[in-house]
Design a protein around this motif. Structure first.
Motif, PDB file in Angstrom:
ATOM      1  N   LYS A  85     -13.020 -10.171   0.834  1.00 31.71           N
ATOM      2  CA  LYS A  85     -12.038 -10.673  -0.211  1.00 31.71           C
ATOM      3  C   LYS A  85     -11.614 -12.073  -0.287  1.00 31.71           C
ATOM      4  CE  LYS A  85      -7.693  -9.560   0.947  1.00 31.71           C
ATOM      5  NZ  LYS A  85      -6.795  -8.946   1.323  1.00 31.71           N
ATOM      6  N   SER A  87       0.868  -1.109   0.213  1.00 36.08           N
ATOM      7  CA  SER A  87      -0.005   0.096  -0.041  1.00 36.08           C
ATOM      8  C   SER A  87       0.670   1.200   0.192  1.00 36.08           C
ATOM      9  CB  SER A  87      -0.872  -0.043   1.049  1.00 36.08           C
ATOM     10  OG  SER A  87      -0.338  -0.141   2.330  1.00 36.08           O
ATOM     11  N   ILE A 134      -2.646  -7.847   0.138  1.00 32.16           N
ATOM     12  CA  ILE A 134      -2.874  -6.760   0.645  1.00 32.16           C
ATOM     13  C   ILE A 134      -4.002  -6.563   1.712  1.00 32.16           C
ATOM     14  CG2 ILE A 134      -2.169  -4.151   0.796  1.00 32.16           C
ATOM     15  CD1 ILE A 134      -1.829  -4.770  -2.111  1.00 32.16           C
ATOM     16  N   PRO A 135      -3.650  -6.452   2.944  1.00 32.37           N
ATOM     17  CA  PRO A 135      -4.970  -6.135   3.732  1.00 32.37           C
ATOM     18  C   PRO A 135      -5.564  -4.855   3.256  1.00 32.37           C
ATOM     19  CG  PRO A 135      -3.359  -6.266   5.350  1.00 32.37           C
ATOM     20  CD  PRO A 135      -2.519  -6.489   3.782  1.00 32.37           C
ATOM     21  N   ILE A 136      -6.952  -4.846   3.029  1.00 31.45           N
ATOM     22  CA  ILE A 136      -7.540  -3.474   2.680  1.00 31.45           C
ATOM     23  C   ILE A 136      -8.165  -2.778   3.995  1.00 31.45           C
ATOM     24  CG2 ILE A 136      -9.052  -2.253   1.092  1.00 31.45           C
ATOM     25  CD1 ILE A 136      -9.313  -5.061  -0.407  1.00 31.45           C
ATOM     26  N   PRO A 137      -7.889  -1.791   4.463  1.00 33.24           N
ATOM     27  CA  PRO A 137      -8.430  -1.298   5.434  1.00 33.24           C
ATOM     28  C   PRO A 137      -9.731  -0.904   5.390  1.00 33.24           C
ATOM     29  CG  PRO A 137      -6.882   0.320   4.606  1.00 33.24           C
ATOM     30  CD  PRO A 137      -6.667  -0.761   3.725  1.00 33.24           C
ATOM     31  N   ASP A 138     -10.727  -1.796   4.949  1.00 29.24           N
ATOM     32  CA  ASP A 138     -11.919  -1.439   5.008  1.00 29.24           C
ATOM     33  C   ASP A 138     -12.758  -2.673   5.250  1.00 29.24           C
ATOM     34  OD1 ASP A 138     -14.255   0.298   2.908  1.00 29.24           O
ATOM     35  OD2 ASP A 138     -14.475  -1.745   3.599  1.00 29.24           O
ATOM     36  N   PRO A 139     -13.321  -2.860   6.437  1.00 29.02           N
ATOM     37  CA  PRO A 139     -13.935  -3.999   6.950  1.00 29.02           C
ATOM     38  C   PRO A 139     -14.855  -4.775   5.984  1.00 29.02           C
ATOM     39  CG  PRO A 139     -14.707  -2.248   8.250  1.00 29.02           C
ATOM     40  CD  PRO A 139     -13.848  -1.535   7.503  1.00 29.02           C
ATOM     41  N   ILE A 140     -15.703  -3.990   5.114  1.00 23.58           N
ATOM     42  CA  ILE A 140     -16.794  -4.436   4.393  1.00 23.58           C
ATOM     43  C   ILE A 140     -15.951  -5.372   3.214  1.00 23.58           C
ATOM     44  CG2 ILE A 140     -18.645  -4.434   2.626  1.00 23.58           C
ATOM     45  CD1 ILE A 140     -19.569  -2.109   4.436  1.00 23.58           C
ATOM     46  N   LEU A 141     -15.029  -4.500   2.498  1.00 28.10           N
ATOM     47  CA  LEU A 141     -14.269  -5.204   1.473  1.00 28.10           C
ATOM     48  C   LEU A 141     -13.318  -6.247   2.014  1.00 28.10           C
ATOM     49  CD1 LEU A 141     -12.891  -2.151  -0.444  1.00 28.10           C
ATOM     50  CD2 LEU A 141     -14.837  -3.707  -1.300  1.00 28.10           C
ATOM     51  N   GLU A 142     -12.741  -6.143   3.000  1.00 24.84           N
ATOM     52  CA  GLU A 142     -11.820  -7.006   3.652  1.00 24.84           C
ATOM     53  C   GLU A 142     -12.393  -8.280   3.838  1.00 24.84           C
ATOM     54  OE1 GLU A 142      -8.458  -6.767   3.528  1.00 24.84           O
ATOM     55  OE2 GLU A 142      -8.149  -8.652   4.302  1.00 24.84           O
ATOM     56  N   LYS A 143     -13.330  -8.280   4.432  1.00 26.07           N
ATOM     57  CA  LYS A 143     -14.084  -9.501   4.780  1.00 26.07           C
ATOM     58  C   LYS A 143     -14.676 -10.417   3.687  1.00 26.07           C
ATOM     59  CE  LYS A 143     -14.476  -8.775   9.467  1.00 26.07           C
ATOM     60  NZ  LYS A 143     -14.744  -7.636  10.504  1.00 26.07           N
TER      61      LYS A 143
END
Lengths: 479, 323
Positions: free
Chosen positions: B268, B215, B257-266
């Protein structure tokens, strides 16, 4: 939805004695941890996030003490205990009772006299006897004298001994153990009393007691897998050691169990690698072994202290996935400590943001990311490189965290906070409730405070992230 | 765009092999790329992929097995005259990964920062040297009175800034930054990144940035090369690479890459890459420019697939724009 509490932390203070100076690492933290949840504790280094979880397993450095507060661990299995009455206990009981009744004579307040009846004092004496029963011989005497002094003093000072007050006074020495049968009044030599105890992790001092909790019910996965494994012992023996010690299996059974655990954490050819050493494993594989050891006793709580910071992105993603999968199978509660907001978004249900030894904001992960209320959380989110325009300057928090050697006046974040109000420098803000699950410690939430908008950069976080992330093929349902 | 830019550094088919007795370890395979003046070029890959080895080869710490490194038209690898060697050492500086172990614990900050100046005698008088050191310290946000202190008296972020000060005091043209931010906290990370950016604007520096935090890499770099097991598998401009990764390894890195967004990240999905999707037994792969500025390591069959993908995307984008 009413969830079962696992840990109740109340007004916790942790102090360190560093070269004759006192450092307050944790300052008045109150929070709950529920069964089956994933909670992430986020903060900069030195904010006290590791110290907080170390208190749960009694692993504070020797110069650190819990100076105030309690950590109640709700565990049915541990709460039920039995107290064996031996002649010494009967002696203690009689002595305490005698002392208390004598103290009652010099009590002058009518109100106190009415409440502190001899019957009630008898029950108290039984409770005290049960509470100190766990101590080894010499410590028993120490605890006995301390408790005797505290309670006789309290009665003489006309203090109303309500149940709450009794609990608090006992907590000064140990945690309370009382018989299940409320009518049990006269301890006799040789009795086995069924009892319940309130387990306050902040009060546990004996190694014997810790051995029932640390590693068995609350286990930790540390940041650096190289230093948490013993380099001169084989991987297999390190796993079986835990199984044999805590679960009492035989060598053969333990080996079988260890190999199945190794397979569960994704070690290929586990039986062959059982006898290898940690240097023969790669970083990611070592961390898998550390997780296997942590899970060997089927803990109720797994603390992951920056489990992926020392690892690569690809390995990091695998380890996080592994912990998630194992959680589904074993059903433990996880406490993640990290400073990576990406990892938090991936693992957490709830987030606690910690700054200078205090929780400044706590809430569900969606609330923290999409509706943050505390300026520190705003600053953390603003410094995400994903949100900044390329070529522009990255947002950075000015200044440094306050020194915790000195007493912090007002809001600890105020000197670095562009939104600070005058009151922030004078008085510490309380926790304001935003929603029943979301709390923030900032004066901005006070009804009298001026309306302040959160920084533009963190608005519509979800839309911005979705635009940046390459959704193609990465998402289950793209866009 | 790249064609009209001046090439500063050019790596030509370099191979690096570590030997110990009869044991050999091929750390870098046949790697070539150009770095243009004033840009930030990033090398990303997992640990052990050889990215640091390449960086160290550029500053002449690691020997090449074959191939050559050209800096401003001159060969700087292998045996070169002593005078040129000194020039390279001066003009190409390195920022090291670990601020805790890369500073001499027994020297004052003054000495650490001016060590390079002493070696090359880049000052007219003692006063001039002090002046240069103070300036360098100020530009990284440290105070002049800090120069009499020792490294252990500083925090991690400050130590890293001392590391930066000691490279920029040499007024280099090229900096190899080996994971300069991975040991730092979120807030300090931003400070250091801003600092590096500021120097680039002010002094026209060129960076080779070695990192695994993608990132951050996306935010700072102009072009990115992805390296896997000592081989560069894909190279493109950073937005191009992030938006249209072609190589499966790049794809797996992106998905990690972990996305700092709970909705997207979960939601993925994770891609794993183990190299089994390639069949290089008959059809040998090579390093090709599949699209202007976008290089990839692929064989003939894969090239066709990638070209098709690019074509599809082009059509898709055109349709999207029409709408």
């Amino acid at each position: 939805m009413e969830r079962k509490k696992l840990l109740t932390i109340r007004h916790l203070d942790v102090k360190f004695n560093v070269r004759a100076r006192i450092l307050s690492a944790i300052r008045d933290i109150t929070m709950e941890i529920y069964e089956g949840e994933n909670i992430a504790i986020v903060g900069e280094s030195g904010s006290g996030k590791s110290v907080l979880t170390k208190t749960f397993t009694g692993m504070l450095e020797s110069n650190g003490v819990i100076s105030h507060g309690k950590i109640i661990y709700h565990n049915k299995e541990l709460e039920d205990t039995s107290v064996h009455v031996d002649p010494l206990d009967v002696y203690f009981y009689k002595q305490i009772k005698k002392e208390l009744l004598e103290a009652l004579k010099s009590c002058t307040s009518e109100e106190a006299k009415n409440l502190n009846t001899p019957e009630r004092l008898n029950t108290l004496a039984v409770d005290l006897m049960c509470s100190i029963d766990r101590f080894p011989f010499f410590k028993k005497f120490g605890a006995f004298f301390k408790l005797k002094k505290i309670f006789s003093g309290a009665i003489k000072d006309n203090i109303l001994l309500t149940d709450k007050k009794i609990d608090r006074l006992i907590a000064k020495v140990t945690f309370k153990v009382s018989p299940v049968d409320k009518n049990y009044v006269l301890p006799v030599k040789g009795d086995n009393i069924k009892a319940v105890c309130t387990i306050d992790l902040a009060k546990i001092k004996l190694n014997k007691d810790w051995q029932k909790i640390r590693g068995v019910r609350i286990a930790t996965v540390f940041q650096d897998p190289m230093t948490s494994l013993n380099p001169i012992r084989s991987i297999g023996s390190q796993i079986t050691e835990v199984i044999i010690k805590h679960r009492g299996l035989s060598n053969e059974e333990a080996k079988k169990e260890a190999i199945s655990l190794m397979e569960k954490v994704g070690i290929i050819d586990a039986a062959k690698r059982f006898n290898e050493y940690s240097f023969q494993y790669s970083g990611g594989m070592r961390q898998r072994i550390v997780i296997a050891i942590a899970l060997a006793c089927r803990p109720q709580i797994l603390i992951c202290d920056e489990p992926t910071t020392a690892l690569d992105v690809t390995i990091q993603a695998q380890i996080i996935q592994l912990i998630k999968d194992l959680q589904k199978e074993f059903g433990f509660t996880t406490i993640y400590i990290t400073h990576d907001l990406g990892v938090v978004a991936s693992v957490a249900d709830r987030v606690a943001v910690i700054y200078a030894g205090q929780i400044v904001e706590i809430g569900k992960v969606e609330e923290i990311y999409y509706e943050p209320k505390h300026p520190y959380t705003w600053a953390l989110l603003s410094s995400l490189p994903q949100l900044s325009e390329k070529g522009s300057e990255l947002f950075s928090i000015k200044g440094t965290p306050p020194s915790l050697y000195n007493e912090v006046k007002g809001d600890a974040f105020a000197p670095r906070n562009p939104y600070a109000l005058k009151i922030d420098f004078v008085e510490e803000p309380p926790m304001f409730e935003v929603t029943p699950t979301h709390f923030a410690k900032t004066w901005l939430l006070d009804p009298r405070a001026p309306k302040v908008e959160s920084p533009k950069i963190i608005h519509d976080l979800h839309i911005k992230m979705a635009a940046k992330a390459n959704l193609e093929g990465v998402m289950d349902d793209a866009k | 765009m790249p064609n009209n830019k001046e090439v500063v550094l050019s790596l030509k088919n370099i191979n690096i092999v570590f030997k110990q007795g009869k044991k050999k370890f091929h750390a870098v395979h046949d790697c070539s790329f150009d770095i243009y003046k004033g840009e930030t070029f990033s090398l990303v890959g997992e640990s052990g992929s050889g990215k640091t080895t390449i960086g160290r080869a550029i500053v002449r710490i690691n020997q090449l097995e074959s191939g050559e490194i050209i800096y401003k038209g001159k060969k700087i690898s292998g045996q070169i005259p002593k005078e040129e060697d000194r020039q390279v050492i001066r003009n190409i500086q390195m920022i090291f990964q670990d601020p805790a172990s890369s500073l001499n614990e027994r020297a004052t900050v003054d000495y650490i920062v001016s060590e390079g100046l002493y070696n090359f005698h880049l000052y007219k008088s003692e006063e001039d040297r002090l002046n240069k050191v103070t300036k360098a310290m100020e530009s990284v946000g440290l105070l002049p009175e800090h120069i009499t202190r020792y490294p252990h008296e500083f925090s991690g972020g400050q130590r890293q800034r001392i590391g930066i000060a000691r490279s920029i005091v040499m007024e280099p043209e090229f900096i190899v930054a080996d994971e300069p931010i991975s040991a730092l906290d979120v807030s300090i990370r931003a400070q250091v990144l801003n600092l590096l950016k500021q120097f680039q604007v002010e002094r026209g520096l060129t960076y080779l940035f070695i990192a695994h935090d993608l990132s951050v890499v996306r935010f700072i770099s102009d072009r990115i090369a992805v390296i896997h097991k000592g081989r560069i598998v894909e190279l493109a401009e950073s937005e191009e690479l992030f938006n249209f990764p072609l190589h499966p390894y790049t794809h797996s890195l992106m998905s990690a890459i972990p996305i700092p967004d709970p909705i997207l990240e979960k939601k993925k999905k994770l891609f794993t890459y183990d190299g089994s999707e390639h069949d290089y037994s008959v059809d040998k792969p090579s390093w090709v420019e599949i699209k202007p500025g976008h290089f990839i390591f692929a064989n003939e069959k894969e090239k066709e697939i990638y070209k098709k993908k690019i074509q599809e995307r082009k059509i898709h984008n055109e349709e999207f724009e029409k709408k």
